[in-house]
Design an enzyme around this catalytic site. Sequence first.
Site, PDB file in Angstrom:
ATOM      1  CB  CYS A 291      -0.864  -0.036   1.259  1.00  0.00           C
ATOM      2  SG  CYS A 291      -1.805   1.474   1.533  1.00  0.00           S
TER       3      CYS A 291
ATOM      4  CB  CYS B 211      -3.146   4.256  -5.049  1.00  0.00           C
ATOM      5  SG  CYS B 211      -4.460   3.293  -4.271  1.00  0.00           S
TER       6      CYS B 211
END
Length: 254
Positions: free
Chosen positions: A85, A193
């Site tokens: 992440c 992302c």
Amino acid sequence: MTMRRSEAYILIMCYRPIGVFDSGVGGLNVLKIASELMPNERFIYLADKARMPYGVRSVREITTAATECAGILVGMNCKAITVACNTATEVAIDTLRSLFPSVIIVGLEPAVKPCLRELGSNGYAVALVTEATAASVKFESAVKKSDGKIKAVPLHALASVIENNDINSTAVRDCVSAVLKPYPDAEAVILGCSHYTSVTRIIREIYGGNIKIYDGAYGEAARLKYCLSVAGLSAPTEQTGSVRFYSTKKRQGV
Ligand code: DGL
């Protein structure tokens, strides 16, 4: 020949699993690449769906969430933690490394450097990121150094739209098109992302194939492999690789 205690200890450590976490499905791409690169490893994937999306949260909330996820994985005896992440990496990786010093911790970062190396002299790249990543010190300084060649685009909802919809749905396509509309002449798109990896094909279609796309996922998986190897912790070749999935959110009706 008898095995020394330290050698036996290392051997036992090798068999331990590798933890991978993200707020949701985004990190599955990192998991896929890592499991292909390291077919003998046992992976545990943790989706922090109870707290998804991370990208709209405060530094404190993201740090708490990442610490709890890493803590769960360390509690499951993981030898390494893969923060799949970008948001959690930018905001919390230093905290994780200080809290869990005996575990290898690798993070996912927007591929700004490789993109800058390959960008034409008049070109620019669009870095799609969550709001929290855009506001993070590390990312802000990387963008500043680019001298305007990287345009950061903080996105409030795209990760959630991807998490909650079929990737081929018009909701996802419309959202990606709207995000990229102001940048018809971009030379490259940085997927900042992990959720955005799923829309790579849509991005290519929007630019008629005429776009370079940068994703940090492969780099992170390769780094994990390297760190395990340097530490002598790679799984033995006789071990059969596997993946177990967990979520912090209880399934409805269960
Ligand atoms: N997938 C995460 C990232 O790479 C964040 C998505 C979210 O939960 O906002 O930044």
